[in-house]
Design a protein around this motif. Structure first.
Motif: not given
Length: 211
Positions: A133-134, A126-127, A83, A129-130, A90-91, A87, A94
């Motif tokens: 959330e996980a 942002l990383k 994960s 935060k994600r 991905r960030v 992440i 993005e």
């Protein structure tokens, strides 16, 4: 771009390296799908918070709050490692990298990149935060200020685990142990209160040039 005290560069702690003889792949990943354990980054004493971080705290207090009921490190399982890497990648894909001057017209501003644009600290926020959330404890993920290979201030996100501290960075997709990034470590968020703690200018080596 972060603004930091350059004199911290003169302070050097002993270099921390993973055991010699490992290949790049072995250094990054052990036999069970998680990295080989390495020494954590030790912090001591208070440090002045970046001004832009203090501004973020006024606007978004939850981004700076420390819950001491949470663990300060997390168990690094193969599932969590997967994960973290996903992440980070991905960030990095993005978000469009842009300076705060071009984005906001100011030298330094920390914020979540809700419009799809940001610089180093925005990627890191942002990383975090994600990952939160996980299910990753927020307390185990700390914003960190370093001096990069261009002798400039840079922000990354450090995740503290039972196998050492690892760095999520918008400059590379590889998630490396903190002591293999080539950075000089200045300070990071405190895990015991809302504030920052010193990393003493610890200098590190780069094991490999990886993306």
């Amino acid at each position: 771009m972060l603004s930091i005290n350059r004199h911290l560069m003169g302070t050097a702690l002993a270099l921390l390296l993973l055991a010699g003889g490992h290949s790049v792949a072995q250094a990054q990943q052990g036999a069970v799908g998680i990295p080989v354990a390495s020494a954590p980054a030790n912090a001591s004493g208070d440090a002045r918070a970046p001004y832009a971080w203090s501004d973020l705290c006024r606007r978004s207090p939850a981004e700076c709050r420390v819950d001491v009921r949470e663990p300060d490190t997390v168990e690094l399982t193969p599932k969590l490692w997967k994960s973290i890497v996903a992440i980070n990648n991905r960030v990095n894909r993005e978000i469009e990298a842009i300076t705060d001057e071009d984005h906001w017209g100011v030298v330094d501003r920390w914020d979540l990149p809700e419009d799809g644009k940001g610089d180093c600290e925005d990627f890191a926020l942002l990383k975090r935060k994600r990952l939160a959330e996980a299910g990753v404890p927020r307390r185990a993920m700390v914003m960190t200020v370093v001096i990069d290979e261009e002798n400039a201030g840079h922000a990354v996100m450090m995740i503290r685990t039972d196998r050492g501290d690892f760095i999520l960075d918008n400059k590379r997709n590889a998630v490396l142990p903190w002591n293999q990034t080539g950075y000089v470590y200045v300070k990071r968020e405190s895990q015991v209160r809302t504030g920052w703690t010193s990393l003493g200018g610890a200098q590190t080596s780069t094991v490999a040039s990886v993306r």
